[in-house]
Design a protein around this motif. Structure first.
Motif, PDB file in Angstrom:
ATOM      1  N   TYR A  43       0.845  -1.195   0.000  1.00  0.00           N
ATOM      2  CA  TYR A  43       0.000   0.000   0.000  1.00  0.00           C
ATOM      3  C   TYR A  43       0.881   1.246   0.000  1.00  0.00           C
ATOM      4  O   TYR A  43       1.795   1.378   0.818  1.00  0.00           O
ATOM      5  CB  TYR A  43      -0.898   0.016   1.234  1.00  0.00           C
ATOM      6  CG  TYR A  43      -1.837   1.206   1.285  1.00  0.00           C
ATOM      7  CD1 TYR A  43      -2.875   1.324   0.360  1.00  0.00           C
ATOM      8  CD2 TYR A  43      -1.699   2.189   2.259  1.00  0.00           C
ATOM      9  CE1 TYR A  43      -3.743   2.401   0.398  1.00  0.00           C
ATOM     10  CE2 TYR A  43      -2.562   3.269   2.310  1.00  0.00           C
ATOM     11  CZ  TYR A  43      -3.581   3.373   1.372  1.00  0.00           C
ATOM     12  OH  TYR A  43      -4.437   4.446   1.411  1.00  0.00           O
ATOM     13  N   HIS A  50      -3.164   0.321  -3.848  1.00  0.00           N
ATOM     14  CA  HIS A  50      -2.660  -1.010  -3.514  1.00  0.00           C
ATOM     15  C   HIS A  50      -2.010  -1.600  -4.758  1.00  0.00           C
ATOM     16  O   HIS A  50      -2.522  -1.442  -5.861  1.00  0.00           O
ATOM     17  CB  HIS A  50      -3.801  -1.928  -3.072  1.00  0.00           C
ATOM     18  CG  HIS A  50      -4.613  -1.389  -1.936  1.00  0.00           C
ATOM     19  ND1 HIS A  50      -4.323  -1.651  -0.610  1.00  0.00           N
ATOM     20  CD2 HIS A  50      -5.720  -0.599  -1.927  1.00  0.00           C
ATOM     21  CE1 HIS A  50      -5.217  -1.059   0.161  1.00  0.00           C
ATOM     22  NE2 HIS A  50      -6.081  -0.419  -0.616  1.00  0.00           N
ATOM     23  N   GLU A  76     -10.031  -3.929  -8.401  1.00  0.00           N
ATOM     24  CA  GLU A  76     -11.177  -4.654  -7.857  1.00  0.00           C
ATOM     25  C   GLU A  76     -10.746  -6.034  -7.380  1.00  0.00           C
ATOM     26  O   GLU A  76      -9.820  -6.632  -7.929  1.00  0.00           O
ATOM     27  CB  GLU A  76     -12.280  -4.818  -8.920  1.00  0.00           C
ATOM     28  CG  GLU A  76     -12.932  -3.530  -9.370  1.00  0.00           C
ATOM     29  CD  GLU A  76     -14.018  -3.767 -10.417  1.00  0.00           C
ATOM     30  OE1 GLU A  76     -14.308  -4.954 -10.718  1.00  0.00           O
ATOM     31  OE2 GLU A  76     -14.569  -2.787 -10.945  1.00  0.00           O
ATOM     32  N   ILE A  82     -11.719  -1.779  -4.555  1.00  0.00           N
ATOM     33  CA  ILE A  82     -11.000  -1.764  -3.265  1.00  0.00           C
ATOM     34  C   ILE A  82     -10.056  -0.564  -3.155  1.00  0.00           C
ATOM     35  O   ILE A  82      -9.246  -0.511  -2.225  1.00  0.00           O
ATOM     36  CB  ILE A  82     -10.215  -3.073  -3.067  1.00  0.00           C
ATOM     37  CG1 ILE A  82      -9.242  -3.365  -4.223  1.00  0.00           C
ATOM     38  CG2 ILE A  82     -11.180  -4.241  -2.925  1.00  0.00           C
ATOM     39  CD1 ILE A  82      -7.953  -2.641  -4.203  1.00  0.00           C
ATOM     40  N   LYS A  84     -10.348   2.372  -2.143  1.00  0.00           N
ATOM     41  CA  LYS A  84     -10.449   3.148  -0.907  1.00  0.00           C
ATOM     42  C   LYS A  84     -10.291   2.284   0.337  1.00  0.00           C
ATOM     43  O   LYS A  84     -10.391   2.793   1.455  1.00  0.00           O
ATOM     44  CB  LYS A  84     -11.786   3.891  -0.876  1.00  0.00           C
ATOM     45  CG  LYS A  84     -11.916   4.960  -1.961  1.00  0.00           C
ATOM     46  CD  LYS A  84     -13.218   5.733  -1.822  1.00  0.00           C
ATOM     47  CE  LYS A  84     -13.323   6.810  -2.898  1.00  0.00           C
ATOM     48  NZ  LYS A  84     -14.593   7.578  -2.788  1.00  0.00           N
ATOM     49  N   ASP A  85     -10.031   1.005   0.151  1.00  0.00           N
ATOM     50  CA  ASP A  85      -9.830   0.121   1.299  1.00  0.00           C
ATOM     51  C   ASP A  85      -8.528   0.462   2.027  1.00  0.00           C
ATOM     52  O   ASP A  85      -7.535   0.850   1.411  1.00  0.00           O
ATOM     53  CB  ASP A  85      -9.738  -1.335   0.839  1.00  0.00           C
ATOM     54  CG  ASP A  85     -11.098  -1.973   0.649  1.00  0.00           C
ATOM     55  OD1 ASP A  85     -12.100  -1.236   0.653  1.00  0.00           O
ATOM     56  OD2 ASP A  85     -11.146  -3.212   0.480  1.00  0.00           O
ATOM     57  N   THR A  86      -8.545   0.282   3.318  1.00  0.00           N
ATOM     58  CA  THR A  86      -7.299   0.316   4.083  1.00  0.00           C
ATOM     59  C   THR A  86      -6.569  -1.013   3.871  1.00  0.00           C
ATOM     60  O   THR A  86      -7.181  -1.993   3.412  1.00  0.00           O
ATOM     61  CB  THR A  86      -7.584   0.495   5.580  1.00  0.00           C
ATOM     62  OG1 THR A  86      -8.281  -0.670   6.058  1.00  0.00           O
ATOM     63  CG2 THR A  86      -8.418   1.743   5.826  1.00  0.00           C
ATOM     64  N   TYR A  88      -5.773  -3.116   6.046  1.00  0.00           N
ATOM     65  CA  TYR A  88      -6.457  -4.108   6.878  1.00  0.00           C
ATOM     66  C   TYR A  88      -7.725  -4.626   6.194  1.00  0.00           C
ATOM     67  O   TYR A  88      -8.009  -5.828   6.190  1.00  0.00           O
ATOM     68  CB  TYR A  88      -6.803  -3.486   8.231  1.00  0.00           C
ATOM     69  CG  TYR A  88      -7.623  -4.370   9.136  1.00  0.00           C
ATOM     70  CD1 TYR A  88      -7.020  -5.390   9.868  1.00  0.00           C
ATOM     71  CD2 TYR A  88      -8.998  -4.188   9.264  1.00  0.00           C
ATOM     72  CE1 TYR A  88      -7.771  -6.219  10.697  1.00  0.00           C
ATOM     73  CE2 TYR A  88      -9.760  -5.010  10.085  1.00  0.00           C
ATOM     74  CZ  TYR A  88      -9.140  -6.016  10.793  1.00  0.00           C
ATOM     75  OH  TYR A  88      -9.888  -6.837  11.609  1.00  0.00           O
ATOM     76  N   GLU A  89      -8.489  -3.718   5.607  1.00  0.00           N
ATOM     77  CA  GLU A  89      -9.733  -4.117   4.944  1.00  0.00           C
ATOM     78  C   GLU A  89      -9.463  -5.009   3.730  1.00  0.00           C
ATOM     79  O   GLU A  89     -10.166  -6.004   3.504  1.00  0.00           O
ATOM     80  CB  GLU A  89     -10.515  -2.874   4.514  1.00  0.00           C
ATOM     81  CG  GLU A  89     -11.114  -2.105   5.683  1.00  0.00           C
ATOM     82  CD  GLU A  89     -11.667  -0.753   5.276  1.00  0.00           C
ATOM     83  OE1 GLU A  89     -12.561  -0.236   5.985  1.00  0.00           O
ATOM     84  OE2 GLU A  89     -11.200  -0.183   4.250  1.00  0.00           O
ATOM     85  N   LEU A  90      -8.443  -4.668   2.947  1.00  0.00           N
ATOM     86  CA  LEU A  90      -8.132  -5.492   1.777  1.00  0.00           C
ATOM     87  C   LEU A  90      -7.613  -6.865   2.196  1.00  0.00           C
ATOM     88  O   LEU A  90      -7.958  -7.878   1.581  1.00  0.00           O
ATOM     89  CB  LEU A  90      -7.115  -4.784   0.884  1.00  0.00           C
ATOM     90  CG  LEU A  90      -6.747  -5.525  -0.406  1.00  0.00           C
ATOM     91  CD1 LEU A  90      -7.990  -5.857  -1.231  1.00  0.00           C
ATOM     92  CD2 LEU A  90      -5.764  -4.719  -1.238  1.00  0.00           C
ATOM     93  N   ASN A  92      -8.466  -8.500   4.780  1.00  0.00           N
ATOM     94  CA  ASN A  92      -9.640  -9.276   5.183  1.00  0.00           C
ATOM     95  C   ASN A  92     -10.402  -9.796   3.973  1.00  0.00           C
ATOM     96  O   ASN A  92     -10.937 -10.913   3.994  1.00  0.00           O
ATOM     97  CB  ASN A  92     -10.561  -8.428   6.058  1.00  0.00           C
ATOM     98  CG  ASN A  92     -10.044  -8.285   7.477  1.00  0.00           C
ATOM     99  OD1 ASN A  92      -9.163  -9.041   7.902  1.00  0.00           O
ATOM    100  ND2 ASN A  92     -10.566  -7.321   8.216  1.00  0.00           N
ATOM    101  N   ARG A  93     -10.475  -8.998   2.922  1.00  0.00           N
ATOM    102  CA  ARG A  93     -11.174  -9.451   1.712  1.00  0.00           C
ATOM    103  C   ARG A  93     -10.478 -10.677   1.112  1.00  0.00           C
ATOM    104  O   ARG A  93     -11.130 -11.601   0.629  1.00  0.00           O
ATOM    105  CB  ARG A  93     -11.230  -8.336   0.670  1.00  0.00           C
ATOM    106  CG  ARG A  93     -12.115  -7.154   1.034  1.00  0.00           C
ATOM    107  CD  ARG A  93     -12.296  -6.245  -0.167  1.00  0.00           C
ATOM    108  NE  ARG A  93     -12.883  -4.967   0.187  1.00  0.00           N
ATOM    109  CZ  ARG A  93     -14.182  -4.750   0.350  1.00  0.00           C
ATOM    110  NH1 ARG A  93     -15.035  -5.759   0.180  1.00  0.00           N
ATOM    111  NH2 ARG A  93     -14.632  -3.539   0.656  1.00  0.00           N
TER     112      ARG A  93
END
Length: 332
Positions: A43, A50, A76, A82, A84-86, A88-90, A92-93
């Motif tokens: 990131y 990312h 995507e 994705i 705007k994902d942090t 951590y959020e990515l 988790n995905r």
């Protein structure tokens, strides 16, 4: 997959001069949920994007075989933007539903800079997106398990076994199987006449089954006995081996409770007829992914995307990725 923040986002091999769009939709199916994809996700905190960098033996990785390149920007993941994902959020995905195919929309650094500098949005519906052929983790497997091992696996000789990936199987040993109630996930590369019904019969609590059908396997189904199996997730992958509707329909007759279905094959009858058969058989189906090459000339084709999308909500993500005089490719 490893996640790191703020390393170098390009190297000396990356060309930042934009000439044309380099946007790719890449699909990867693991052999087992824990299988590594072969790259790190990074990131860039200043520019907020990312991107990917391969690690050791990257040319052998699933991601590289699927068409992903070093330093690609991730747009995507499984149909969700994705950007705007942090981190951590990515992360988790990537960890959710690891047993399902991974769909990644990526682009080159030069393409990413071009779109951001002109204010245009990157997404999978752009006409310049290259929809690459999905890669299956065991498509090159040459390992043939010992016959006794196969019998032991499907006869409860490993009562704590939950997940199994058997690679290629050359012998239909099902006549000596009993039951293996502990198995919940089975991945099998089937060649010759491996009986899929036998797997379902031997594994009454199976939740996920993925089968790669080898070209020499022309007779997968060996019984007409109905079987109301509780299977929920089914992946059938045949690459260039043609599957006939009667075979697909017979298979689904054994697994009417399937909720997720992935199908990749060559198909020589109208795709819309296959879609009708799926919704008639699978009343619990809520997600359908595919990569189907419909081998019909233009004059022989029936239906279009609009008519397919109207049939069922799970077909709304299907697109016609390629169309010429000889075939159409339907894919999600």
């Amino acid at each position: 997959m490893i996640y790191v923040i703020d390393p170098a986002s390009i190297d000396e091999n990356i060309d930042l001069i934009y000439e044309k769009d380099d946007i790719r939709l890449c699909t990867i199916q693991r052999a087992v949920p824990q299988q590594k994809l072969g790259f790190c996700v990074y990131y860039h905190r200043k520019e907020h994007f990312h991107y990917i960098e391969f690690y050791n033996n990257w040319e052998l990785s699933l991601a590289y075989q699927a068409g992903i390149k070093n330093f690609d920007r991730i747009i995507e993941l499984n149909g969700i933007n994705i950007e705007k994902d942090t981190p951590y959020e990515l992360r988790n995905r990537f960890n959710i539903d690891q047993n399902l195919p991974v769909h990644m929309l990526v682009c080159s650094p030069a393409t990413y800079i071009h779109y951001k500098s002109t204010g245009k949005l990157l997404h999978s519906h752009l006409r310049t997106v290259h929809h690459l052929r999905p890669v299956y983790a065991i498509s090159r497997s040459k390992f043939i398990p010992p016959q006794q091992l196969i019998c032991d696996v499907f006869s409860n000789k490993f009562p704590s076994l939950r997940h199994v990936h058997l690679g290629r199987i050359d012998y239909a040993t099902y006549h000596s199987w009993t039951t293996s109630p502990s198995l919940q996930f089975v991945s099998i590369f089937s060649c010759k006449s491996m009986s899929i019904l036998a797997i379902l019969t031997s594994c009454p609590n199976l939740h996920h089954l993925q089968v790669h059908i080898f070209p020499s396997d022309n007779h997968v189904f060996t019984s007409s006995t109905p079987l109301n199996h509780p299977l929920r997730r089914l992946i059938v992958w045949s690459n260039y081996t043609e599957l006939y509707f009667n075979d697909i329909d017979r298979f689904l007759a054994y697994t009417p409770n399937v909720e997720y279905l992935y199908l990749q094959t060559v198909y020589r009858t109208p795709f819309i007829h296959l879609a009708e058969g799926l919704i008639n058989r699978l009343h619990h189906l809520f997600r359908f992914d595919c990569y189907i090459r419909e081998m019909l000339t233009r004059d022989s084709r029936i239906g279009n995307l609009a008519s397919i999308h109207k049939m069922h909500s799970c077909f709304c993500g299907i697109q016609c990725k390629e169309e010429n005089d000889k075939c159409r490719i339907f894919s999600t």
